[in-house]
Design a protein around this motif. Structure first.
Motif, PDB file in Angstrom:
ATOM      1  N   LEU A  91     -69.222 -21.389  73.737  1.00  0.00           N
ATOM      2  CA  LEU A  91     -68.341 -21.218  74.890  1.00  0.00           C
ATOM      3  C   LEU A  91     -68.448 -19.750  75.292  1.00  0.00           C
ATOM      4  N   LEU A  92     -68.735 -19.493  76.547  1.00  0.00           N
ATOM      5  CA  LEU A  92     -68.876 -18.130  77.032  1.00  0.00           C
ATOM      6  C   LEU A  92     -67.841 -17.906  78.135  1.00  0.00           C
ATOM      7  N   TYR A  93     -66.823 -17.122  77.823  1.00  0.00           N
ATOM      8  CA  TYR A  93     -65.730 -16.840  78.754  1.00  0.00           C
ATOM      9  C   TYR A  93     -65.991 -15.513  79.454  1.00  0.00           C
ATOM     10  N   LEU A  94     -66.151 -15.558  80.781  1.00  0.00           N
ATOM     11  CA  LEU A  94     -66.325 -14.344  81.556  1.00  0.00           C
ATOM     12  C   LEU A  94     -64.988 -13.698  81.883  1.00  0.00           C
ATOM     13  N   ASP A  95     -63.905 -14.419  81.688  1.00  0.00           N
ATOM     14  CA  ASP A  95     -62.579 -13.939  82.061  1.00  0.00           C
ATOM     15  C   ASP A  95     -61.569 -14.438  81.037  1.00  0.00           C
ATOM     16  N   ASP A  96     -60.928 -13.522  80.318  1.00  0.00           N
ATOM     17  CA  ASP A  96     -59.999 -13.934  79.270  1.00  0.00           C
ATOM     18  C   ASP A  96     -58.729 -14.576  79.815  1.00  0.00           C
ATOM     19  N   SER A  97     -58.480 -14.479  81.117  1.00  0.00           N
ATOM     20  CA  SER A  97     -57.315 -15.156  81.695  1.00  0.00           C
ATOM     21  C   SER A  97     -57.517 -16.667  81.768  1.00  0.00           C
ATOM     22  N   LEU A  98     -58.723 -17.141  81.485  1.00  0.00           N
ATOM     23  CA  LEU A  98     -59.023 -18.573  81.520  1.00  0.00           C
ATOM     24  C   LEU A  98     -58.857 -19.248  80.157  1.00  0.00           C
ATOM     25  N   LEU A  99     -58.378 -18.529  79.158  1.00  0.00           N
ATOM     26  CA  LEU A  99     -58.311 -19.077  77.807  1.00  0.00           C
ATOM     27  C   LEU A  99     -57.362 -20.264  77.692  1.00  0.00           C
ATOM     28  N   GLY A 100     -56.261 -20.283  78.368  1.00  0.00           N
ATOM     29  CA  GLY A 100     -55.353 -21.427  78.343  1.00  0.00           C
ATOM     30  C   GLY A 100     -54.726 -21.662  76.980  1.00  0.00           C
ATOM     31  N   GLU A 101     -54.111 -22.845  76.830  1.00  0.00           N
ATOM     32  CA  GLU A 101     -53.385 -23.170  75.601  1.00  0.00           C
ATOM     33  C   GLU A 101     -54.285 -23.496  74.419  1.00  0.00           C
ATOM     34  N   ASN A 102     -55.386 -24.169  74.655  1.00  0.00           N
ATOM     35  CA  ASN A 102     -56.277 -24.558  73.565  1.00  0.00           C
ATOM     36  C   ASN A 102     -57.719 -24.204  73.942  1.00  0.00           C
ATOM     37  N   PRO A 103     -58.050 -22.910  73.929  1.00  0.00           N
ATOM     38  CA  PRO A 103     -59.344 -22.474  74.469  1.00  0.00           C
ATOM     39  C   PRO A 103     -60.561 -22.899  73.650  1.00  0.00           C
ATOM     40  N   LEU A 104     -60.351 -23.376  72.433  1.00  0.00           N
ATOM     41  CA  LEU A 104     -61.490 -23.779  71.606  1.00  0.00           C
ATOM     42  C   LEU A 104     -61.648 -25.300  71.543  1.00  0.00           C
ATOM     43  N   SER A 105     -60.898 -26.027  72.348  1.00  0.00           N
ATOM     44  CA  SER A 105     -60.965 -27.491  72.313  1.00  0.00           C
ATOM     45  C   SER A 105     -62.338 -28.024  72.710  1.00  0.00           C
ATOM     46  N   GLU A 106     -63.112 -27.237  73.451  1.00  0.00           N
ATOM     47  CA  GLU A 106     -64.444 -27.667  73.885  1.00  0.00           C
ATOM     48  C   GLU A 106     -65.549 -27.132  72.975  1.00  0.00           C
ATOM     49  N   LEU A 107     -65.173 -26.556  71.844  1.00  0.00           N
ATOM     50  CA  LEU A 107     -66.140 -25.941  70.938  1.00  0.00           C
ATOM     51  C   LEU A 107     -66.385 -26.837  69.731  1.00  0.00           C
ATOM     52  N   ARG A 108     -67.652 -27.040  69.397  1.00  0.00           N
ATOM     53  CA  ARG A 108     -68.006 -27.791  68.191  1.00  0.00           C
ATOM     54  C   ARG A 108     -67.561 -27.021  66.954  1.00  0.00           C
ATOM     55  N   ALA A 109     -67.443 -27.719  65.859  1.00  0.00           N
ATOM     56  CA  ALA A 109     -66.963 -27.101  64.618  1.00  0.00           C
ATOM     57  C   ALA A 109     -67.823 -25.918  64.197  1.00  0.00           C
ATOM     58  N   HIS A 110     -69.118 -26.000  64.397  1.00  0.00           N
ATOM     59  CA  HIS A 110     -70.033 -24.913  64.013  1.00  0.00           C
ATOM     60  C   HIS A 110     -70.279 -23.910  65.134  1.00  0.00           C
ATOM     61  N   GLY A 111     -69.609 -24.082  66.273  1.00  0.00           N
ATOM     62  CA  GLY A 111     -69.876 -23.275  67.451  1.00  0.00           C
ATOM     63  C   GLY A 111     -69.259 -21.896  67.421  1.00  0.00           C
ATOM     64  N   VAL A 112     -69.547 -21.141  68.480  1.00  0.00           N
ATOM     65  CA  VAL A 112     -69.016 -19.784  68.639  1.00  0.00           C
ATOM     66  C   VAL A 112     -68.533 -19.629  70.075  1.00  0.00           C
ATOM     67  N   ALA A 113     -67.371 -19.008  70.229  1.00  0.00           N
ATOM     68  CA  ALA A 113     -66.844 -18.650  71.549  1.00  0.00           C
ATOM     69  C   ALA A 113     -66.964 -17.140  71.705  1.00  0.00           C
ATOM     70  N   ILE A 114     -67.597 -16.714  72.789  1.00  0.00           N
ATOM     71  CA  ILE A 114     -67.694 -15.290  73.103  1.00  0.00           C
ATOM     72  C   ILE A 114     -66.812 -15.044  74.312  1.00  0.00           C
ATOM     73  N   ILE A 115     -65.860 -14.128  74.142  1.00  0.00           N
ATOM     74  CA  ILE A 115     -64.852 -13.888  75.168  1.00  0.00           C
ATOM     75  C   ILE A 115     -64.982 -12.456  75.691  1.00  0.00           C
ATOM     76  N   ASN A 116     -65.101 -12.336  77.000  1.00  0.00           N
ATOM     77  CA  ASN A 116     -65.108 -11.035  77.647  1.00  0.00           C
ATOM     78  C   ASN A 116     -63.670 -10.522  77.704  1.00  0.00           C
ATOM     79  N   THR A 117     -63.406  -9.456  76.981  1.00  0.00           N
ATOM     80  CA  THR A 117     -62.080  -8.850  76.999  1.00  0.00           C
ATOM     81  C   THR A 117     -62.187  -7.404  76.551  1.00  0.00           C
TER      82      THR A 117
END
Length: 181
Positions: free
Chosen positions: A72-98
């Motif tokens: 998951l690649l977030y260009l804007d941390d204001s888009l994180l929402g309530e459950n920002p990792l719900s679309e991430l696989r167990a082995h995945g990585v989320a990179i957040i621009n902040t």
């Protein structure tokens, strides 16, 4: 198949970055097949935008939205929402621009100030190529040369040199990133 989901806002270049990423994979090896496609809500600057990459060794035809991504690649941390990792696989990585810490306590979360880097180099806080370069360095999935070639073939010549500098610096920072324990 590798699946990558971009979250951004209209005007931040999420779809452009996904196209560059797909092109970079194809540049990396003729064995790769890549698909990049967007999902726009209201088509206006600032509205939430999602872009997708599917990468595989076989032809990719599925254009449905990605439900669970490897990255998951977030260009804007204001888009994180309530459950920002719900679309991430167990082995995945989320990179957040902040430019600061995020409230998410999960070992799969990595932060990087791509907007700050872009502002420093381009004079504008556009995070797309910074996140792209950081992701490539961090993940080791594709080479810097493949990304630079993608920029040279995919961006307006007036935008190339500055964005290449952003990608190069972000790539170096991604390669040297050490997660806090």
């Amino acid at each position: 198949m590798k699946e990558i989901l971009w979250h951004g806002r209209g005007g931040q270049g999420a779809f452009t970055a996904s196209i560059l990423l797909g092109t970079a994979y194809i540049n990396e090896s003729p064995e790769y097949h890549a698909l990049a496609f967007p999902s726009f809500g209201p088509e206006r600057r600032g509205a939430p935008v999602r872009a997708f990459n599917r990468i595989d060794s076989e032809r990719v035809g599925d254009r449905s939205e990605i439900k669970k991504a490897d990255y998951l690649l977030y260009l804007d941390d204001s888009l994180l929402g309530e459950n920002p990792l719900s679309e991430l696989r167990a082995h995945g990585v989320a990179i957040i621009n902040t430019d600061g810490p995020v409230e998410i306590r999960d070992e799969r979360v990595v932060t990087f100030d791509a907007s700050g880097l872009a502002a420093e180099i381009l004079g504008r806080p556009i995070a797309n190529t910074g996140i792209l370069g950081f992701w490539a360095g961090f993940s080791g999935e594709i080479s810097l040369d493949s990304l630079v070639t993608a920029v040279r073939t995919g961006l307006n010549p007036k935008l190339q040199e500055g964005n290449i500098r952003v990608i190069q610096e972000a790539f170096i920072r991604g390669k040297s990133y050490v997660r806090e324990k």
